[in-house]
Design a protein around this motif. Sequence first.
Motif, mmCIF file in Angstrom:
data_model
loop_
_atom_site.group_PDB
_atom_site.id
_atom_site.type_symbol
_atom_site.label_atom_id
_atom_site.label_comp_id
_atom_site.label_asym_id
_atom_site.label_seq_id
_atom_site.Cartn_x
_atom_site.Cartn_y
_atom_site.Cartn_z
ATOM 1 N N PHE A 84 0.815 -1.210 0.000
ATOM 2 C CA PHE A 84 0.000 0.000 0.000
ATOM 3 C C PHE A 84 0.854 1.267 0.000
ATOM 4 C CE2 PHE A 84 -2.757 -3.234 1.918
ATOM 5 C CZ PHE A 84 -3.845 -3.128 1.077
ATOM 6 N N SER A 85 0.382 2.239 -0.769
ATOM 7 C CA SER A 85 1.030 3.540 -0.892
ATOM 8 C C SER A 85 0.004 4.621 -0.538
ATOM 9 C CB SER A 85 1.552 3.727 -2.326
ATOM 10 O OG SER A 85 1.943 5.055 -2.555
ATOM 11 N N PHE A 86 0.154 5.237 0.646
ATOM 12 C CA PHE A 86 -0.796 6.245 1.120
ATOM 13 C C PHE A 86 -0.453 7.618 0.546
ATOM 14 C CE2 PHE A 86 -1.775 2.938 4.020
ATOM 15 C CZ PHE A 86 -2.981 3.229 4.638
ATOM 16 N N HIS A 87 -1.449 8.237 -0.093
ATOM 17 C CA HIS A 87 -1.345 9.636 -0.523
ATOM 18 C C HIS A 87 -2.238 10.436 0.428
ATOM 19 C CE1 HIS A 87 0.728 8.825 -4.433
ATOM 20 N NE2 HIS A 87 0.233 7.629 -4.175
ATOM 21 N N PHE A 88 -1.643 10.824 1.534
ATOM 22 C CA PHE A 88 -2.383 11.325 2.688
ATOM 23 C C PHE A 88 -3.163 12.599 2.377
ATOM 24 C CE2 PHE A 88 -3.098 12.410 7.096
ATOM 25 C CZ PHE A 88 -3.120 11.183 7.731
ATOM 26 N N ASP A 89 -2.488 13.593 1.858
ATOM 27 C CA ASP A 89 -3.151 14.878 1.598
ATOM 28 C C ASP A 89 -4.181 14.768 0.487
ATOM 29 O OD1 ASP A 89 -1.703 16.225 3.571
ATOM 30 O OD2 ASP A 89 -0.035 16.619 2.198
ATOM 31 N N GLU A 90 -3.912 13.951 -0.509
ATOM 32 C CA GLU A 90 -4.854 13.792 -1.619
ATOM 33 C C GLU A 90 -6.036 12.898 -1.249
ATOM 34 O OE1 GLU A 90 -1.662 13.273 -1.699
ATOM 35 O OE2 GLU A 90 -0.791 14.716 -3.115
ATOM 36 N N GLY A 91 -5.870 12.068 -0.209
ATOM 37 C CA GLY A 91 -6.980 11.277 0.304
ATOM 38 C C GLY A 91 -7.219 9.952 -0.409
ATOM 39 N N TYR A 92 -6.186 9.371 -0.993
ATOM 40 C CA TYR A 92 -6.394 8.060 -1.624
ATOM 41 C C TYR A 92 -5.212 7.141 -1.343
ATOM 42 C CZ TYR A 92 -3.450 9.936 -5.435
ATOM 43 O OH TYR A 92 -2.432 10.494 -6.160
ATOM 44 N N ILE A 93 -5.432 5.847 -1.583
ATOM 45 C CA ILE A 93 -4.424 4.823 -1.323
ATOM 46 C C ILE A 93 -4.183 4.046 -2.612
ATOM 47 C CG2 ILE A 93 -3.810 2.792 0.047
ATOM 48 C CD1 ILE A 93 -5.843 3.794 2.148
ATOM 49 N N ASN A 94 -2.949 4.010 -3.048
ATOM 50 C CA ASN A 94 -2.551 3.217 -4.208
ATOM 51 C C ASN A 94 -1.705 2.031 -3.745
ATOM 52 O OD1 ASN A 94 -3.907 4.951 -5.855
ATOM 53 N ND2 ASN A 94 -2.107 5.774 -6.901
ATOM 54 N N PHE A 95 -1.088 1.347 -4.686
ATOM 55 C CA PHE A 95 -0.197 0.263 -4.298
ATOM 56 C C PHE A 95 1.004 0.186 -5.230
ATOM 57 C CE2 PHE A 95 -2.744 -1.866 -7.516
ATOM 58 C CZ PHE A 95 -1.850 -2.729 -8.139
ATOM 59 N N TRP A 96 2.118 -0.294 -4.665
ATOM 60 C CA TRP A 96 3.309 -0.616 -5.422
ATOM 61 C C TRP A 96 3.307 -2.116 -5.691
ATOM 62 C CZ3 TRP A 96 5.510 3.762 -6.765
ATOM 63 C CH2 TRP A 96 5.556 4.842 -5.878
ATOM 64 N N SER A 97 3.971 -2.523 -6.771
ATOM 65 C CA SER A 97 4.166 -3.947 -7.051
ATOM 66 C C SER A 97 5.576 -4.352 -6.654
ATOM 67 C CB SER A 97 3.955 -4.240 -8.541
ATOM 68 O OG SER A 97 2.625 -3.944 -8.914
ATOM 69 N N GLY A 98 5.721 -5.627 -6.282
ATOM 70 C CA GLY A 98 7.037 -6.110 -5.907
ATOM 71 C C GLY A 98 7.029 -7.597 -5.654
ATOM 72 N N SER A 99 8.102 -8.081 -5.065
ATOM 73 C CA SER A 99 8.210 -9.511 -4.762
ATOM 74 C C SER A 99 9.142 -9.715 -3.578
ATOM 75 C CB SER A 99 8.725 -10.289 -5.976
ATOM 76 O OG SER A 99 10.005 -9.821 -6.357
ATOM 77 N N GLN A 100 8.905 -10.803 -2.855
ATOM 78 C CA GLN A 100 9.741 -11.135 -1.714
ATOM 79 C C GLN A 100 10.950 -11.949 -2.160
ATOM 80 O OE1 GLN A 100 7.678 -13.371 1.303
ATOM 81 N NE2 GLN A 100 9.270 -13.085 2.839
ATOM 82 N N PHE A 101 12.066 -11.782 -1.453
ATOM 83 C CA PHE A 101 13.238 -12.613 -1.702
ATOM 84 C C PHE A 101 13.875 -12.963 -0.351
ATOM 85 C CE2 PHE A 101 14.739 -8.236 -1.837
ATOM 86 C CZ PHE A 101 15.902 -8.275 -1.081
ATOM 87 N N PRO A 102 14.690 -14.016 -0.286
ATOM 88 C CA PRO A 102 15.250 -14.459 0.997
ATOM 89 C C PRO A 102 16.097 -13.379 1.661
ATOM 90 C CG PRO A 102 15.519 -16.152 -0.679
ATOM 91 C CD PRO A 102 15.040 -14.919 -1.391
ATOM 92 N N ASN A 103 15.916 -13.226 2.959
ATOM 93 C CA ASN A 103 16.700 -12.259 3.727
ATOM 94 C C ASN A 103 18.030 -12.886 4.124
ATOM 95 O OD1 ASN A 103 17.714 -10.340 5.493
ATOM 96 N ND2 ASN A 103 16.421 -11.037 7.192
ATOM 97 N N THR A 104 19.108 -12.357 3.585
ATOM 98 C CA THR A 104 20.450 -12.857 3.910
ATOM 99 C C THR A 104 21.324 -11.775 4.530
ATOM 100 O OG1 THR A 104 21.235 -12.319 1.672
ATOM 101 C CG2 THR A 104 20.378 -14.553 2.043
#
Length: 222
Positions: A84-104
Amino acid sequence: MKRFLFASCLVMLAVWHLGCSKDSPKPTPEPEPEPIKLEREAVKFALQGRPQYLAEAYRFIGKDSVDLLKLDTNYARYRNIVFFSFHFDEGYINFWSGSQFPNTEIPGDVKTFNLGIRVDRPTGLRCYWEEEKGTLRIESDRMTDYFPMIVLGKKAYLETSSFVNHRTIEMVKAAQVKSQAIFIYEDDDPKLGKVKYKITLKPMYEYYREPNQQWDANFAVF
């Protein structure tokens, strides 16, 4: 004579007891605690400053709870690819795309992700600050193909008592209680009756980006 003295003592004891009972004040009930109110700028900094990861999603009916991430395949599928990507002043919520990878790289129970940070897309959710309550309200405003599980016309409120935010990755690493934002919404389900939902978001802290890179970066969730 002894009987008289004994009876007199009993009467005096009873009178003294009644007098004490009348004079003793009744305990004052504890006042209800004032509801916690958050500062708008603090919430804005926490939510808008970083992508937000869907950490937990529970449904409560009475004392029974269900983990929606295990029950609903949509939640489980989406949680590690959209953020989730909050656009606080504008009053809407968008989203980013991505993927998980192993934490090393980062010690502890930490999830790591790579996110595309150039373009975000709509979720159909809007956000409104409620000054009187000192909290944030989220509403489902419209349907999108990206989030088919969103139901129109629902309202969720940021739970003020459990809100935690650490401003830097160094601070959250050292903290016992990690950053989180819990949203609550209640519903009348035609089949289940009164239902409460509790959704926990956790901020994603950027920890690596290649020099001059504007398209993607690596983030950690604590």
